[in-house]
Write a protein that holds these residues in place. Structure first.
Motif, PDB file in Angstrom:
ATOM      1  N   ILE A 130       0.812  -1.221   0.000  1.00  0.00           N
ATOM      2  CA  ILE A 130       0.000   0.000   0.000  1.00  0.00           C
ATOM      3  C   ILE A 130       0.850   1.278   0.000  1.00  0.00           C
ATOM      4  O   ILE A 130       0.328   2.371   0.202  1.00  0.00           O
ATOM      5  CB  ILE A 130      -0.995   0.021   1.187  1.00  0.00           C
ATOM      6  CG1 ILE A 130      -0.292  -0.121   2.520  1.00  0.00           C
ATOM      7  CG2 ILE A 130      -2.049  -1.063   1.003  1.00  0.00           C
ATOM      8  CD1 ILE A 130      -1.215   0.040   3.720  1.00  0.00           C
ATOM      9  N   PHE A 131       2.151   1.118  -0.243  1.00  0.00           N
ATOM     10  CA  PHE A 131       3.041   2.276  -0.365  1.00  0.00           C
ATOM     11  C   PHE A 131       3.475   2.406  -1.816  1.00  0.00           C
ATOM     12  O   PHE A 131       3.667   1.409  -2.517  1.00  0.00           O
ATOM     13  CB  PHE A 131       4.265   2.127   0.547  1.00  0.00           C
ATOM     14  CG  PHE A 131       3.933   2.284   1.993  1.00  0.00           C
ATOM     15  CD1 PHE A 131       4.031   3.522   2.612  1.00  0.00           C
ATOM     16  CD2 PHE A 131       3.492   1.199   2.733  1.00  0.00           C
ATOM     17  CE1 PHE A 131       3.700   3.663   3.948  1.00  0.00           C
ATOM     18  CE2 PHE A 131       3.161   1.329   4.073  1.00  0.00           C
ATOM     19  CZ  PHE A 131       3.262   2.567   4.684  1.00  0.00           C
ATOM     20  N   ASN A 132       3.625   3.640  -2.248  1.00  0.00           N
ATOM     21  CA  ASN A 132       3.943   3.902  -3.651  1.00  0.00           C
ATOM     22  C   ASN A 132       5.361   3.484  -4.020  1.00  0.00           C
ATOM     23  O   ASN A 132       6.292   3.654  -3.233  1.00  0.00           O
ATOM     24  CB  ASN A 132       3.762   5.390  -3.963  1.00  0.00           C
ATOM     25  CG  ASN A 132       2.315   5.812  -3.889  1.00  0.00           C
ATOM     26  OD1 ASN A 132       1.416   4.984  -3.863  1.00  0.00           O
ATOM     27  ND2 ASN A 132       2.086   7.116  -3.855  1.00  0.00           N
ATOM     28  N   ASP A 133       5.483   2.972  -5.249  1.00  0.00           N
ATOM     29  CA  ASP A 133       6.808   2.711  -5.805  1.00  0.00           C
ATOM     30  C   ASP A 133       7.261   3.955  -6.561  1.00  0.00           C
ATOM     31  O   ASP A 133       6.611   5.016  -6.483  1.00  0.00           O
ATOM     32  CB  ASP A 133       6.795   1.452  -6.681  1.00  0.00           C
ATOM     33  CG  ASP A 133       5.904   1.559  -7.916  1.00  0.00           C
ATOM     34  OD1 ASP A 133       5.472   2.684  -8.285  1.00  0.00           O
ATOM     35  OD2 ASP A 133       5.624   0.510  -8.534  1.00  0.00           O
ATOM     36  N   GLU A 134       8.361   3.827  -7.308  1.00  0.00           N
ATOM     37  CA  GLU A 134       8.902   4.988  -8.031  1.00  0.00           C
ATOM     38  C   GLU A 134       7.964   5.506  -9.124  1.00  0.00           C
ATOM     39  O   GLU A 134       8.105   6.630  -9.595  1.00  0.00           O
ATOM     40  CB  GLU A 134      10.285   4.649  -8.634  1.00  0.00           C
ATOM     41  CG  GLU A 134      10.283   3.520  -9.629  1.00  0.00           C
ATOM     42  CD  GLU A 134      10.276   2.120  -9.006  1.00  0.00           C
ATOM     43  OE1 GLU A 134      10.116   1.153  -9.770  1.00  0.00           O
ATOM     44  OE2 GLU A 134      10.385   1.972  -7.783  1.00  0.00           O
ATOM     45  N   ASN A 135       6.952   4.705  -9.511  1.00  0.00           N
ATOM     46  CA  ASN A 135       5.982   5.134 -10.522  1.00  0.00           C
ATOM     47  C   ASN A 135       4.679   5.651  -9.912  1.00  0.00           C
ATOM     48  O   ASN A 135       3.712   5.879 -10.623  1.00  0.00           O
ATOM     49  CB  ASN A 135       5.684   3.974 -11.474  1.00  0.00           C
ATOM     50  CG  ASN A 135       6.911   3.545 -12.245  1.00  0.00           C
ATOM     51  OD1 ASN A 135       7.651   4.380 -12.747  1.00  0.00           O
ATOM     52  ND2 ASN A 135       7.149   2.247 -12.312  1.00  0.00           N
ATOM     53  N   GLY A 136       4.652   5.769  -8.600  1.00  0.00           N
ATOM     54  CA  GLY A 136       3.452   6.266  -7.938  1.00  0.00           C
ATOM     55  C   GLY A 136       2.355   5.223  -7.806  1.00  0.00           C
ATOM     56  O   GLY A 136       1.202   5.559  -7.570  1.00  0.00           O
ATOM     57  N   VAL A 137       2.707   3.945  -7.968  1.00  0.00           N
ATOM     58  CA  VAL A 137       1.748   2.847  -7.877  1.00  0.00           C
ATOM     59  C   VAL A 137       1.908   2.173  -6.511  1.00  0.00           C
ATOM     60  O   VAL A 137       3.034   1.926  -6.068  1.00  0.00           O
ATOM     61  CB  VAL A 137       1.986   1.813  -9.003  1.00  0.00           C
ATOM     62  CG1 VAL A 137       1.035   0.635  -8.880  1.00  0.00           C
ATOM     63  CG2 VAL A 137       1.826   2.480 -10.366  1.00  0.00           C
ATOM     64  N   MET A 138       0.779   1.883  -5.847  1.00  0.00           N
ATOM     65  CA  MET A 138       0.855   1.203  -4.554  1.00  0.00           C
ATOM     66  C   MET A 138       1.350  -0.222  -4.785  1.00  0.00           C
ATOM     67  O   MET A 138       0.580  -1.113  -5.127  1.00  0.00           O
ATOM     68  CB  MET A 138      -0.507   1.220  -3.845  1.00  0.00           C
ATOM     69  CG  MET A 138      -0.868   2.581  -3.302  1.00  0.00           C
ATOM     70  SD  MET A 138      -2.209   2.565  -2.109  1.00  0.00           S
ATOM     71  CE  MET A 138      -3.593   2.177  -3.139  1.00  0.00           C
ATOM     72  N   ASN A 139       2.645  -0.412  -4.587  1.00  0.00           N
ATOM     73  CA  ASN A 139       3.276  -1.676  -4.932  1.00  0.00           C
ATOM     74  C   ASN A 139       4.332  -2.091  -3.911  1.00  0.00           C
ATOM     75  O   ASN A 139       5.043  -3.058  -4.127  1.00  0.00           O
ATOM     76  CB  ASN A 139       3.917  -1.557  -6.325  1.00  0.00           C
ATOM     77  CG  ASN A 139       4.065  -2.881  -7.004  1.00  0.00           C
ATOM     78  OD1 ASN A 139       3.343  -3.834  -6.708  1.00  0.00           O
ATOM     79  ND2 ASN A 139       5.027  -2.966  -7.910  1.00  0.00           N
ATOM     80  N   ARG A 140       4.437  -1.343  -2.803  1.00  0.00           N
ATOM     81  CA  ARG A 140       5.447  -1.641  -1.782  1.00  0.00           C
ATOM     82  C   ARG A 140       4.795  -1.770  -0.415  1.00  0.00           C
ATOM     83  O   ARG A 140       3.794  -1.116  -0.120  1.00  0.00           O
ATOM     84  CB  ARG A 140       6.498  -0.544  -1.748  1.00  0.00           C
ATOM     85  CG  ARG A 140       7.321  -0.493  -3.014  1.00  0.00           C
ATOM     86  CD  ARG A 140       8.736  -0.058  -2.718  1.00  0.00           C
ATOM     87  NE  ARG A 140       9.551  -0.217  -3.907  1.00  0.00           N
ATOM     88  CZ  ARG A 140      10.182   0.773  -4.495  1.00  0.00           C
ATOM     89  NH1 ARG A 140      10.112   1.992  -4.006  1.00  0.00           N
ATOM     90  NH2 ARG A 140      10.909   0.542  -5.565  1.00  0.00           N
ATOM     91  N   SER A 141       5.398  -2.601   0.413  1.00  0.00           N
ATOM     92  CA  SER A 141       4.892  -2.806   1.776  1.00  0.00           C
ATOM     93  C   SER A 141       5.637  -1.911   2.764  1.00  0.00           C
ATOM     94  O   SER A 141       6.679  -1.325   2.431  1.00  0.00           O
ATOM     95  CB  SER A 141       5.091  -4.268   2.184  1.00  0.00           C
ATOM     96  OG  SER A 141       6.478  -4.539   2.326  1.00  0.00           O
ATOM     97  N   VAL A 142       5.126  -1.844   3.979  1.00  0.00           N
ATOM     98  CA  VAL A 142       5.780  -1.061   5.034  1.00  0.00           C
ATOM     99  C   VAL A 142       7.178  -1.613   5.315  1.00  0.00           C
ATOM    100  O   VAL A 142       8.096  -0.860   5.641  1.00  0.00           O
ATOM    101  CB  VAL A 142       4.912  -0.988   6.313  1.00  0.00           C
ATOM    102  CG1 VAL A 142       4.825  -2.345   7.029  1.00  0.00           C
ATOM    103  CG2 VAL A 142       5.412   0.094   7.268  1.00  0.00           C
ATOM    104  N   THR A 143       7.352  -2.922   5.163  1.00  0.00           N
ATOM    105  CA  THR A 143       8.676  -3.506   5.385  1.00  0.00           C
ATOM    106  C   THR A 143       9.642  -3.079   4.285  1.00  0.00           C
ATOM    107  O   THR A 143      10.805  -2.783   4.565  1.00  0.00           O
ATOM    108  CB  THR A 143       8.605  -5.048   5.466  1.00  0.00           C
ATOM    109  OG1 THR A 143       7.986  -5.559   4.297  1.00  0.00           O
ATOM    110  CG2 THR A 143       7.834  -5.504   6.677  1.00  0.00           C
TER     111      THR A 143
END
Length: 150
Positions: A54-67
Motif C-alpha cells: 500500500i506504499f507507492n513505488d517509483e511510478n506512484g503505484v501502490m506496490n510496496r509494503s511497510v517492510t
C-alpha cells in the motif's frame, strides 16, 4: 482480530498530556481483539499487514509494503472495533476480549510486528484514554478481519 490500517505521513499517541509514541511515514494500526481470537489470528494478521502493498513505488503505484519502504508502525488497542450495532443505537462491546485475554494477544501482535520489521514498534497504553493524532497519507485506510481472511 479486526484492524484498521492507515497509511500515514506521521502519527502520535498522547496519554494524560504526555506523548507516548510518535512516528513519521508508516502505518497506524488500530487493533480490536475479540473473545474468540487466538494466536493463530495474530500469526495470520501480522504478516498480512506487514506485507500489504500500500506504499507507492517509483511510478506512484501502490506496490510496496511497510517492510520494503522501512516505514514506522504504531499499534493502538481499540476495543470499540469489536462493536456490534445490530440492535438499537447503543453499540454492544460484549464481543470484545477482556483485558486478561486481550493484553497478551495485543502484546504478542506488537512483538511479532517488531520481529517482522526488525525494529521497535510504537504503541499506545492498553486501556488508557488515548489521543491519537495522524496525517493520513492518500488517504489510504483499510479494514481487515482475521475471521474473514479477506
Amino acid at each position: 482480530m479486526r484492524a484498521v490500517i492507515q497509511r500515514v505521513r506521521s502519527a502520535s499517541v498522547t496519554v494524560s498530556g504526555k506523548k507516548v509514541s510518535e512516528i513519521d511515514s508508516g502505518l497506524l494500526i488500530l487493533l480490536g481483539i475479540s473473545t474468540t481470537d487466538t494466536q493463530e489470528d495474530l500469526r495470520w494478521l501480522v504478516p498480512k499487514i506487514g506485507n500489504m502493498r500500500i506504499f507507492n513505488d517509483e511510478n506512484g503505484v501502490m506496490n510496496r509494503s511497510v517492510t520494503e519502504v522501512k516505514g514506522d508502525v504504531i499499534v493502538v488497542s481499540q476495543f470499540t472495533l469489536m462493536a456490534s450495532t445490530k440492535k438499537g443505537n447503543r453499540p454492544s462491546y460484549i464481543g470484545a476480549a477482556r483485558p486478561e485475554m486481550a493484553i497478551p494477544l495485543y502484546e504478542g501482535f506488537v512483538q511479532e510486528f517488531e520481529k517482522l520489521l526488525g525494529r521497535k514498534v510504537g504503541t499506545g497504553i492498553f486501556g488508557a484514554d488515548m489521543k491519537v493524532d495522524l496525517c493520513n497519507d492518500g488517504p489510504v485506510t483499510i479494514m481487515i478481519d482475521s475471521r474473514n481472511r479477506e
